[in-house]
Write a protein that holds these residues in place. Structure first.
Motif, PDB file in Angstrom:
ATOM      1  N   SER A  41       2.472   9.333   3.143  1.00 14.45           N
ATOM      2  CA  SER A  41       3.058   8.747   4.348  1.00 14.45           C
ATOM      3  C   SER A  41       4.496   8.291   4.096  1.00 14.45           C
ATOM      4  O   SER A  41       5.391   8.512   4.919  1.00 14.45           O
ATOM      5  N   LEU A  42       4.715   7.638   2.943  1.00 16.37           N
ATOM      6  CA  LEU A  42       6.067   7.192   2.616  1.00 16.37           C
ATOM      7  C   LEU A  42       7.002   8.378   2.432  1.00 16.37           C
ATOM      8  O   LEU A  42       8.159   8.349   2.890  1.00 16.37           O
ATOM      9  N   SER A  45       8.013   9.792   5.701  1.00  8.92           N
ATOM     10  CA  SER A  45       8.808   8.860   6.508  1.00  8.92           C
ATOM     11  C   SER A  45      10.246   8.734   6.019  1.00  8.92           C
ATOM     12  O   SER A  45      11.133   8.354   6.801  1.00  8.92           O
ATOM     13  N   LEU A  46      10.491   9.021   4.736  1.00  5.51           N
ATOM     14  CA  LEU A  46      11.813   8.794   4.161  1.00  5.51           C
ATOM     15  C   LEU A  46      12.944   9.577   4.834  1.00  5.51           C
ATOM     16  O   LEU A  46      14.035   9.009   5.044  1.00  5.51           O
ATOM     17  N   TYR A 124       8.525   0.483   9.160  1.00  4.06           N
ATOM     18  CA  TYR A 124       7.354   0.818   8.371  1.00  4.06           C
ATOM     19  C   TYR A 124       7.200   2.329   8.280  1.00  4.06           C
ATOM     20  O   TYR A 124       7.750   3.084   9.088  1.00  4.06           O
ATOM     21  N   ASP A 125       6.462   2.749   7.269  1.00  2.00           N
ATOM     22  CA  ASP A 125       6.125   4.170   7.185  1.00  2.00           C
ATOM     23  C   ASP A 125       5.131   4.502   8.282  1.00  2.00           C
ATOM     24  O   ASP A 125       4.703   3.638   9.049  1.00  2.00           O
ATOM     25  N   VAL A 130       3.956   0.514   4.063  1.00  2.00           N
ATOM     26  CA  VAL A 130       5.148   0.165   3.300  1.00  2.00           C
ATOM     27  C   VAL A 130       6.222  -0.321   4.279  1.00  2.00           C
ATOM     28  O   VAL A 130       6.521   0.351   5.272  1.00  2.00           O
TER      29      VAL A 130
END
Length: 308
Positions: A41-42, A45-46, A124-125, A130
Motif C-alpha cells: 500500500s505504501l 501510494s508514494l 495516509y497511504d 502509514v
C-alpha cells in the motif's frame, strides 16, 4: 489510523488462523499476501505523494455577508489516500479566532482580513496505515470588504465643500467669475467695460477657482464588529463620494498600532488604504487621530447606527 490498524490486525489474525488450520501452500500464500499489504500500500501510494502540491483554496476578496468555502486542493493527477487537515482562521481587526474543518464556510459576516493557515495536514497511504506529514502550507489572506454605507446627513456638507470658491491667484482663465469693484493693482484686462459703463464704476471680472486645501476623513478603529462594519462602510462611501467630485483627500485613522494617514486621489489608492486598515489591530476607545492645522474640511466618522 488506529481503526485501520485494528482492521489490519484482525485480517492478519484471520490469515494466521487460516494458515494454521489449512496447513497447505494456499494458507501460506494468504498469510504472506496479508502481511505484505502495508508495504504494498505504501509503495503504491508514494508516486502520488511525491507529486503532491497541496494548497488552500479560498477567494482573495469578498464582501461582508457573502458566503464562501475554504478547501484543500491537492494539485496531483495521481490518486492519494485519506487526508486530514485543520484550518486556523483569525481576524486581526477583531481578534477573533476559529478552527475550521476542510470544506467549512469562512466566517465572513463582518469585514476584516481573514488569515487562513492549514495545520496538522496528514496524508495516509491507501490502507490508512502509514501517516506522512506535509510541510506547512503558505497562509492565505481573504480580504472581507465592508458594504458601503451612505450618509445622507453628510451629503449637504459635501455640497458645501464643492461649492466653495476663492479668487484664482494670478488671474487668467477660470470656469467661474465674480464681479467686484476695481482695486489699485488689478489688471486692466480684467475690467468688465460694459458693466462698468452701466454702473458708473470700474468693475473687475475676477476668475475664481474651487477652494483647495486638506480635506480629511478621520476615524478611530474601535468598537464592536457591527460598529466597525458601519465605520469602514461609511469611510468607503465618503471617500468614493469625494473621488467622484475629483477632490483629493486624506484618510486619517487611529489604530492599535498608532495613527496612520493615507492620501487618496484615485480608487486604487483607496483600495490599498482599505486593505491596510482591514489588517490593523483595533485602537482603544476615545483615541482620535491628529488633524493638521491647514485642514479646510474634515469629517469624523463614527459607528453609531443613527449617525449621518
Amino acid at each position: 489510523m488506529l481503526s485501520s490498524w485494528i482492521y489490519f490486525g484482525a485480517a492478519l489474525f484471520a490469515a494466521i488462523l487460516f494458515c494454521w488450520a489449512y496447513q497447505q501452500w494456499l494458507g501460506w500464500l494468504v498469510l504472506l499476501a496479508v502481511a505484505a499489504m502495508p508495504a504494498l500500500s505504501l509503495l503504491l501510494s508514494l508516486p502520488g505523494l511525491f507529486r503532491l502540491r497541496p494548497a488552500l483554496v479560498c477567494p482573495d476578496r469578498m464582501t461582508a455577508g457573502q458566503s464562501a468555502d475554504i478547501s484543500l486542493d491537492m494539485h496531483t493527477l495521481l490518486p492519494t489516500g485519506k487526508r486530514r487537515c485543520r484550518i486556523r482562521v483569525s481576524r486581526a481587526l477583531t481578534g477573533e479566532r476559529w478552527t475550521l474543518a476542510e470544506g467549512a464556510q469562512l466566517p465572513a459576516a463582518h469585514c476584516g482580513v481573514l488569515v487562513c493557515q492549514a495545520e496538522r495536514l496528514r496524508i495516509y497511504d491507501f490502507l490508512g496505515l502509514v501517516r506522512l506529514g506535509i510541510p506547512t502550507l503558505p497562509r492565505r489572506e481573504v480580504y472581507v470588504m465592508p458594504q458601503p454605507v451612505s450618509m445622507p446627513g453628510a451629503e449637504e456638507q459635501l455640497r458645501l465643500l464643492f461649492s466653495q470658491w476663492r479668487p484664482k491667484p494670478g488671474g487668467g482663465f477660470g470656469e467661474n467669475h465674480e464681479m467686484r469693484l476695481y482695486r489699485p493693482g488689478d489688471s486692466l484686462n480684467q475690467i468688465h467695460w460694459k458693466l462698468s459703463a452701466k454702473m458708473g464704476s470700474l468693475i473687475i471680472r475676477e476668475p475664481m477657482e474651487r477652494l483647495r486645501g486638506r480635506v480629511v476623513l478621520a476615524m478611530t478603529l474601535a468598537g464592536t464588529p457591527d460598529a466597525l462594519d458601519r465605520k469602514l462602510g461609511r469611510l468607503l462611501w465618503m471617500s468614493r463620494s469625494l473621488l467622484k467630485q475629483a477632490v483629493p483627500h486624506e484618510i486619517r485613522v487611529m489604530t492599535g498600532a498608532g495613527g496612520v494617514c493615507f492620501p487618496v486621489t484615485e480608487e486604487d489608492m483607496l483600495m490599498r488604504a482599505m486593505n491596510h486598515l482591514l489588517a490593523m489591530p483595533p485602537a482603544a476607545e476615545g483615541e482620535d487621530p491628529e488633524i493638521p492645522q491647514d485642514c479646510v474640511w474634515q469629517y469624523r466618522i463614527g459607528g453609531d447606527p443613527d449617525e449621518g
